[in-house]
Motif scaffolding. Structure first.
Motif, PDB file in Angstrom:
ATOM      1  N   THR A   1       0.427  -1.497   0.384  1.00 13.84           N
ATOM      2  CA  THR A   1       0.244   0.113   0.103  1.00 13.84           C
ATOM      3  C   THR A   1       1.095   1.275  -0.019  1.00 13.84           C
ATOM      4  OG1 THR A   1       0.032   0.394   2.357  1.00 13.84           O
ATOM      5  CG2 THR A   1      -1.264  -1.001   1.313  1.00 13.84           C
ATOM      6  N   LYS A   2       2.683   1.194   0.230  1.00 15.14           N
ATOM      7  CA  LYS A   2       2.709   2.341   0.264  1.00 15.14           C
ATOM      8  C   LYS A   2       3.353   2.464  -1.668  1.00 15.14           C
ATOM      9  CE  LYS A   2       3.260   1.622   4.585  1.00 15.14           C
ATOM     10  NZ  LYS A   2       3.415   0.277   5.131  1.00 15.14           N
ATOM     11  N   THR A   3       4.729   1.133  -1.683  1.00 17.55           N
ATOM     12  CA  THR A   3       4.861   1.106  -2.991  1.00 17.55           C
ATOM     13  C   THR A   3       4.793   0.327  -3.945  1.00 17.55           C
ATOM     14  OG1 THR A   3       7.006   0.838  -2.106  1.00 17.55           O
ATOM     15  CG2 THR A   3       6.701   2.959  -2.519  1.00 17.55           C
ATOM     16  N   GLU A   4       3.709  -0.933  -3.272  1.00 20.45           N
ATOM     17  CA  GLU A   4       3.441  -2.193  -3.696  1.00 20.45           C
ATOM     18  C   GLU A   4       1.744  -1.691  -3.413  1.00 20.45           C
ATOM     19  OE1 GLU A   4       5.267  -5.406  -2.749  1.00 20.45           O
ATOM     20  OE2 GLU A   4       4.149  -6.624  -3.323  1.00 20.45           O
ATOM     21  N   TRP A   5       0.966  -2.185  -5.074  1.00 19.62           N
ATOM     22  CA  TRP A   5      -0.316  -2.900  -5.051  1.00 19.62           C
ATOM     23  C   TRP A   5      -0.722  -4.088  -5.811  1.00 19.62           C
ATOM     24  CZ3 TRP A   5      -4.282  -0.484  -1.579  1.00 19.62           C
ATOM     25  CH2 TRP A   5      -3.623   1.378  -1.056  1.00 19.62           C
ATOM     26  N   ALA A   6      -2.028  -4.987  -5.038  1.00 23.35           N
ATOM     27  CA  ALA A   6      -1.604  -5.643  -5.950  1.00 23.35           C
ATOM     28  C   ALA A   6      -3.752  -5.670  -6.911  1.00 23.35           C
ATOM     29  CB  ALA A   6      -1.303  -7.348  -5.180  1.00 23.35           C
ATOM     30  N   PHE A   7      -2.962  -6.157  -7.840  1.00 23.07           N
ATOM     31  CA  PHE A   7      -5.469  -5.905  -8.418  1.00 23.07           C
ATOM     32  C   PHE A   7      -5.306  -7.061  -8.550  1.00 23.07           C
ATOM     33  CE2 PHE A   7      -5.666  -1.188  -8.242  1.00 23.07           C
ATOM     34  CZ  PHE A   7      -4.388  -1.011  -8.040  1.00 23.07           C
ATOM     35  N   ASP A   8      -6.246  -7.569  -8.699  1.00 26.07           N
ATOM     36  CA  ASP A   8      -7.151  -9.076  -9.138  1.00 26.07           C
ATOM     37  C   ASP A   8      -8.139  -8.483 -10.542  1.00 26.07           C
ATOM     38  OD1 ASP A   8      -9.387  -9.211  -8.527  1.00 26.07           O
ATOM     39  OD2 ASP A   8      -8.465 -10.946  -7.063  1.00 26.07           O
ATOM     40  N   PHE A   9      -8.174  -9.897 -11.544  1.00 23.71           N
ATOM     41  CA  PHE A   9      -9.128  -9.781 -12.529  1.00 23.71           C
ATOM     42  C   PHE A   9     -10.305  -9.624 -11.461  1.00 23.71           C
ATOM     43  CE2 PHE A   9     -11.000 -14.423 -12.235  1.00 23.71           C
ATOM     44  CZ  PHE A   9     -10.108 -14.975 -12.099  1.00 23.71           C
ATOM     45  N   THR A  10     -10.649 -10.163 -11.201  1.00 17.88           N
ATOM     46  CA  THR A  10     -11.852 -10.190 -10.260  1.00 17.88           C
ATOM     47  C   THR A  10     -12.567  -8.580  -9.938  1.00 17.88           C
ATOM     48  OG1 THR A  10     -11.749 -10.437  -7.666  1.00 17.88           O
ATOM     49  CG2 THR A  10     -11.464 -12.416  -8.816  1.00 17.88           C
ATOM     50  N   GLY A  11     -11.545  -7.824 -10.157  1.00 19.25           N
ATOM     51  CA  GLY A  11     -11.799  -5.797 -10.089  1.00 19.25           C
ATOM     52  C   GLY A  11     -11.691  -5.644  -8.168  1.00 19.25           C
ATOM     53  N   ASN A  12     -10.732  -6.605  -7.929  1.00 16.12           N
ATOM     54  CA  ASN A  12     -10.086  -6.578  -5.981  1.00 16.12           C
ATOM     55  C   ASN A  12      -8.883  -5.897  -6.235  1.00 16.12           C
ATOM     56  OD1 ASN A  12     -12.386  -7.291  -3.965  1.00 16.12           O
ATOM     57  ND2 ASN A  12     -12.440  -8.640  -5.691  1.00 16.12           N
ATOM     58  N   PHE A  13      -8.523  -5.119  -5.383  1.00 16.81           N
ATOM     59  CA  PHE A  13      -6.934  -4.575  -5.435  1.00 16.81           C
ATOM     60  C   PHE A  13      -6.986  -5.107  -3.478  1.00 16.81           C
ATOM     61  CE2 PHE A  13      -9.058  -0.305  -5.284  1.00 16.81           C
ATOM     62  CZ  PHE A  13      -8.735  -0.052  -3.490  1.00 16.81           C
ATOM     63  N   TYR A  14      -5.274  -5.304  -3.211  1.00 11.45           N
ATOM     64  CA  TYR A  14      -5.137  -5.734  -2.331  1.00 11.45           C
ATOM     65  C   TYR A  14      -3.544  -4.920  -2.505  1.00 11.45           C
ATOM     66  CZ  TYR A  14      -7.930  -9.686  -2.956  1.00 11.45           C
ATOM     67  OH  TYR A  14      -9.105 -10.494  -3.331  1.00 11.45           O
ATOM     68  N   ALA A  15      -2.777  -5.349  -1.080  1.00  8.52           N
ATOM     69  CA  ALA A  15      -2.166  -4.514  -0.255  1.00  8.52           C
ATOM     70  C   ALA A  15      -0.454  -4.936  -1.408  1.00  8.52           C
ATOM     71  CB  ALA A  15      -1.361  -4.499   0.733  1.00  8.52           C
ATOM     72  N   CYS A  16      -0.476  -6.287  -1.212  1.00  9.27           N
ATOM     73  CA  CYS A  16       0.639  -6.981  -1.897  1.00  9.27           C
ATOM     74  C   CYS A  16       0.700  -8.617  -2.608  1.00  9.27           C
ATOM     75  CB  CYS A  16       1.710  -6.584  -1.306  1.00  9.27           C
ATOM     76  SG  CYS A  16       1.415  -7.966   0.272  1.00  9.27           S
ATOM     77  N   THR A  17       1.461  -9.509  -3.354  1.00  8.84           N
ATOM     78  CA  THR A  17       1.504 -10.223  -3.232  1.00  8.84           C
ATOM     79  C   THR A  17       1.143 -11.176  -2.493  1.00  8.84           C
ATOM     80  OG1 THR A  17       3.295 -10.626  -3.682  1.00  8.84           O
ATOM     81  CG2 THR A  17       2.605 -10.120  -5.704  1.00  8.84           C
ATOM     82  N   ALA A  18       1.299 -11.069  -1.308  1.00  6.22           N
ATOM     83  CA  ALA A  18       0.819 -12.304  -0.484  1.00  6.22           C
ATOM     84  C   ALA A  18      -0.241 -11.971   0.159  1.00  6.22           C
ATOM     85  CB  ALA A  18       1.874 -11.543   1.208  1.00  6.22           C
ATOM     86  N   THR A  19      -0.906 -11.268  -0.087  1.00  2.56           N
ATOM     87  CA  THR A  19      -2.481 -10.830   0.175  1.00  2.56           C
ATOM     88  C   THR A  19      -3.526 -10.958  -0.806  1.00  2.56           C
ATOM     89  OG1 THR A  19      -2.122  -8.832   0.606  1.00  2.56           O
ATOM     90  CG2 THR A  19      -1.886 -10.043   1.986  1.00  2.56           C
TER      91      THR A  19
END
Ligand code: SF4
Ligand code: SF4
Length: 433
Positions: free
Chosen positions: A333-351
């Motif tokens: 959430t600072k210099t990394e974010w993770a988005f997915d094809f379901t339309g959600n976003f998350y803090a990073c690849t661990a979550t």
């Protein structure tokens, strides 16, 4: 005057020397036994002690801490953002240790509207920030025609926006993707190889069990031949660490290590959030580095393939100075974010994709779970009770937020790193000769 709170003093492994590292002042020295005794007995007559911040006035140290903390926050605002995009959670492999194996099949799949919404969100949300996109899965380079079209569309859209693309792939279908990749601005392709043929095939096989080594090696050759940078990752545990010297030799013989487009990383296989079927084979961070230290002594050619970090030891050796103090090791959430094809976003690849961890949606509508986002964004060594008084804090940075939550039940908690022990090994490895 008194000893700094941020001194780390310990003995260099396999040496009569000691080291002192001060993560706040940014100084480090090898010291002999006599100097060690001076420090331990509060004999501060050596002027270097205060010049280097090993001995300091607590008020002055607090001021320096504040200055460096503010600079850290400031610099991070300008740092590049890594935006992961999970195109699918499905995979053609069935690796023996996959942490995503327990993920549920999603009823939907990637489509153009979601891709458009993703680009519109990131271009708006991160306008003016340097950024790049990393394609992630599952396996993002699957060989279904529709899927390939979507990947080509993402790469084209990124190119038009001047955004570089990276990807994390098992590399099985790389040859089929080369033409698509050549049209984009490709920063690097991360490929996993867990050893030489027999070892790799034992761990990373297709669903159904067919081997994958030869196809991956071919894929790496294709990438390098097309001047696309490769980041080769070996996921290590006790099962395959002994194969590292052979894999290193294989990469040297292939001519890969001589290419400026080739780099490597060792990923520790660890329990993330799905139980590993065979926990005995997992290493703790320290155990892995202890074994690496011994292996490097016996097989120095490993160093041509991979130079382990040993915390900040490699940086210190290569740059001749310490990195800036790390007030926060977690980029989520600072210099990394993770988005997915379901339309959600998350803090990073661990979550990413993990139930209950979504921080909002970008499709079909934009929603932000502000409370949860702020909890992530406010986590650093000042917000974590145990880290506030820890002399390792400015090198450790509080560890990984997701691991901390897994272990302690709360995000604002510690995920300790064996910094002192890693420095004992790393300083020995890089400086003993
Ligand atoms: S939660 Fe862990 S894996 Fe995720 S960004 Fe933070 S440190 Fe990295
Ligand atoms: S996570 Fe542990 S080792 Fe790291 S700074 Fe916090 S208390 Fe220290």
């Amino acid at each position: 005057m008194q000893l700094s709170r941020y001194n780390i003093i310990s003995k260099v492994k396999d040496s009569n020397n000691w080291f002192i590292v001060n993560s706040l002042s940014g100084n480090a020295d090898l010291i002999d036994h006599e100097t060690l005794i001076q420090l331990q007995t509060n004999d501060f007559s050596n002027p270097e002690f205060s010049e280097k911040g090993y001995v300091t006035d607590p008020a002055r140290e607090k001021k320096l801490f504040r200055e460096k903390y503010l600079k850290f926050l400031d610099d991070r605002e300008k740092d590049e953002i890594q935006i992961f995009f999970v195109t699918n959670y499905s995979c053609n492999f069935s690796c023996s240790y996959c942490y995503q194996a327990g993920y549920e099949e999603q009823p939907m799949s990637l489509n153009r509207q979601t891709i458009d919404a993703f680009f519109s969100y990131i271009l708006n949300e991160f306008a003016g920030r340097r950024k790049y996109i990393t394609l992630f899965g599952g396996e993002p380079f699957l060989n279904a025609p529709k899927h390939k079209e979507h990947i080509a569309y993402i790469i084209e859209k990124a190119s038009l926006a001047g955004i570089e693309i990276a990807a994390v792939t098992n590399a099985y279908h790389l040859a089929d993707y080369i033409d698509i990749l050549k049209k984009g601005l490709i920063r690097e392709i991360q490929v996993t190889l867990d050893g030489t043929r027999e070892m790799h095939n034992r761990r990373r096989f297709l669903k159904g069990g067919a081997p994958t080594f030869d196809r991956i090696v071919e894929g790496i050759d294709h990438l390098l031949a097309n001047r696309i940078p490769v980041n080769l990752r070996m996921v290590v545990d006790r099962e395959n660490i002994g194969n590292l010297p052979d894999l290193a030799q294989f990469a040297i013989d292939k001519g890969w290590t001589a290419s400026p487009l080739f780099k490597t990383q060792l990923g520790r296989n660890y329990e993330l959030h799905e139980c590993q079927s065979n926990q005995q084979r997992l290493y703790s961070r320290l155990e892995l580095y202890q074994d690496l230290y011994e292996l490097l002594k016996r097989f120095p050619h490993i160093g041509e393939f991979h130079k382990p970090a040993f915390s900040i030891s490699k940086f210190l050796f290569e740059q001749g100075e310490l990195p800036a103090p790390l007030f926060d090791a977690c980029t989520g959430t600072k210099t990394e974010w993770a988005f997915d094809f379901t339309g959600n976003f998350y803090a990073c690849t661990a979550t990413v994709g993990k139930q209950g961890e979504s921080l909002g949606t970008f499709y079909p509508e934009i929603k932000k779970y502000t409370g949860a986002i702020e909890e992530w964004q406010n986590r650093d060594v000042l917000s974590i009770p145990k880290c506030r008084s820890c002399e390792l804090s400015l090198i450790c940075g509080g560890g990984c937020a997701s691991m901390a939550k897994n272990y302690n039940g709360t995000l604002n908690s510690h995920d300790c790193r064996p910094i002192t022990e890693l420095l004992e090994l790393g300083i020995a490895h890089y400086f003993n000769e």
